[in-house]
Design a protein around this motif. Structure first.
Motif, mmCIF file in Angstrom:
data_model
loop_
_atom_site.group_PDB
_atom_site.id
_atom_site.type_symbol
_atom_site.label_atom_id
_atom_site.label_comp_id
_atom_site.label_asym_id
_atom_site.label_seq_id
_atom_site.Cartn_x
_atom_site.Cartn_y
_atom_site.Cartn_z
ATOM 1 N N ARG A 187 0.844 -1.203 0.000
ATOM 2 C CA ARG A 187 0.000 0.000 0.000
ATOM 3 C C ARG A 187 0.879 1.254 0.000
ATOM 4 O O ARG A 187 0.640 2.206 -0.747
ATOM 5 N N SER A 217 -5.586 6.155 0.799
ATOM 6 C CA SER A 217 -5.752 4.739 1.122
ATOM 7 C C SER A 217 -5.605 3.921 -0.149
ATOM 8 O O SER A 217 -5.693 4.452 -1.261
ATOM 9 N N GLU A 271 -8.058 -3.399 2.252
ATOM 10 C CA GLU A 271 -8.054 -1.950 2.104
ATOM 11 C C GLU A 271 -7.630 -1.299 3.410
ATOM 12 O O GLU A 271 -8.086 -1.691 4.489
ATOM 13 N N GLY A 272 -6.735 -0.308 3.291
ATOM 14 C CA GLY A 272 -6.265 0.369 4.485
ATOM 15 C C GLY A 272 -5.428 1.586 4.137
ATOM 16 O O GLY A 272 -5.169 1.881 2.963
ATOM 17 N N PRO A 273 -4.974 2.314 5.146
ATOM 18 C CA PRO A 273 -4.245 3.565 4.929
ATOM 19 C C PRO A 273 -2.776 3.353 4.577
ATOM 20 O O PRO A 273 -2.217 2.275 4.763
#
Length: 281
Positions: free
Chosen positions: A77, A116, A262-264
Motif C-alpha cells: 500500500r 488509502s 483496504e487500508g491507509p
C-alpha cells in the motif's frame, strides 16, 4: 548519497527507496544497519521500487534482519502511494510485480496525494506444499501443533508467504516468549509468520502478529488476510470483516476466491543518507 522515504501502514514501517533512479545496496548488512531503531533510521525493513519488464513496477521487500520477504500487504500500500506521490506514475490502478506474484492495487487519491489503497491480495491457499508446511495432511486446518510443550490449534495459510493462525481467549500475553518457537518450528522449513487471534464477533477480529525475521510488528497485511481466511474457513467470521491490529484496522474481504485488503498508507518523513556511514559501523 541515497534518497529515502520513511512510510508506515498501521505502524508497519519501512524505508522506501527509489531503485529506478539510484543504485541501492540490498545486502543484509546494510539493511540491518539502516533498520536499527537506535543507530539507524529505524524500521521493520526496507522496500525498493524497481522497474518491471511486464508490469507497472517491481517491489522487493526486506525484513529488519536483512532477509528478503516475498510480499508485504502494508508495504505494498505504501509502495503504491510512493510511486504516485513521487510522480513515477499518474495512474490510480497499478499492477505491481512481487516475489509472491502480481498484485492489483487501486489508489484512493485526495488533493493530489494517496490516502488509502485497496489491494487484490490474490488467492489464499491451504495446501501445505504451498506454505510450505511439513504437516502429514494436505491441509492444516484447526489441527493440534506442539509448540514448546504446549498444544495450539492451528490453521496454516499461504498468502504468497507462510502463515500459521491460532486462536486465543485474550491478547495480553508475552508474545516474545512464544513467537520465536512458532517462527523456527521444524514444521515450517522456511519459517513462518504467526498470528494470534481473538474473535470479537463475525465482523470483527483482533490479532497480534509475530513476523519471521522481524518479531512483533504493529501490523501485517498478509497476516490480516490469512487471519480473515482462516477464520472464514473455520466458520468464525463472515466474508467481510474488520481486522484490528496494534496499529489500526484493515478491512478484509473474501470475494470470488480472492482476498481484498483496504487500508491507509502514510509518509512519515523523507531524507538523504550517506550509505558509507552504514557500511563502516
Amino acid at each position: 548519497m541515497l534518497k529515502f522515504t520513511k512510510m508506515e501502514g498501521l505502524g508497519n514501517d519501512y524505508i522506501y527507496v527509489d531503485g529506478i533512479h539510484q543504485k541501492v545496496d540490498m545486502t543484509p548488512e546494510f539493511i540491518t544497519r539502516i533498520s536499527d531503531r537506535h543507530f539507524g533510521i529505524g524500521s521493520d525493513g526496507m522496500i525498493v521500487i524497481l522497474p518491471s519488464q511486464k508490469y507497472d513496477f517491481f517491489m522487493r521487500m526486506f525484513n529488519r534482519d536483512g532477509s528478503e520477504g516475498k510480499m508485504c500487504g502494508n508495504g505494498i500500500r505504501c509502495f503504491a502511494k510512493f510511486v504516485y506521490d513521487h510522480h513515477l506514475t499518474d495512474q490510480t490502478y497499478l499492477e505491481i510485480e512481487t516475489l509472491a506474484g502480481v498484485k492489483r492495487v487501486w489508489l484512493h487519491v485526495e488533493n493530489g496525494t494517496v490516502q488509502s489503497v485497496k489491494v487484490d491480495m490474490g488467492q489464499p491457499s491451504l495446501n501445505t506444499q504451498d506454505i510450505p508446511c511439513l504437516f502429514n495432511k494436505e491441509q492444516m486446518v484447526d489441527e493440534p501443533l506442539n509448540i514448546n510443550h504446549h498444544i495450539y490449534r492451528c490453521t496454516a495459510v499461504s498468502m504468497g508467504n507462510p502463515h500459521v493462525v491460532t486462536y486465543v481467549d485474550q491478547l495480553d500475553f508475552e508474545i516474545e516468549k512464544i513467537g520465536p518457537y512458532f517462527e523456527k518450528n521444524e514444521m515450517f522449513p522456511e519459517s513462518v509468520n504467526t498470528e494470534f487471534v481473538q474473535v470479537i464477533d463475525r465482523q470483527h477480529l483482533k490479532m497480534r502478529v509475530w513476523e519471521r525475521g522481524s518479531g512483533e510488528t504493529m501490523a501485517c497485511g498478509t497476516g490480516a488476510c490469512a487471519v480473515m481466511y482462516a477464520s472464514y474457513v473455520n466458520g468464525l467470521c463472515d466474508s467481510q470483516v474488520d481486522v484490528e491490529l496494534l496499529g489500526g484496522i484493515l478491512n478484509i474481504q473474501y470475494q470470488d476466491g480472492h482476498i481484498f485488503m483496504e487500508g491507509p498508507a502514510r509518509t512519515v518523513f523523507e531524507g538523504i543518507m550517506n550509505e558509507e556511514d552504514f557500511k563502516n559501523v
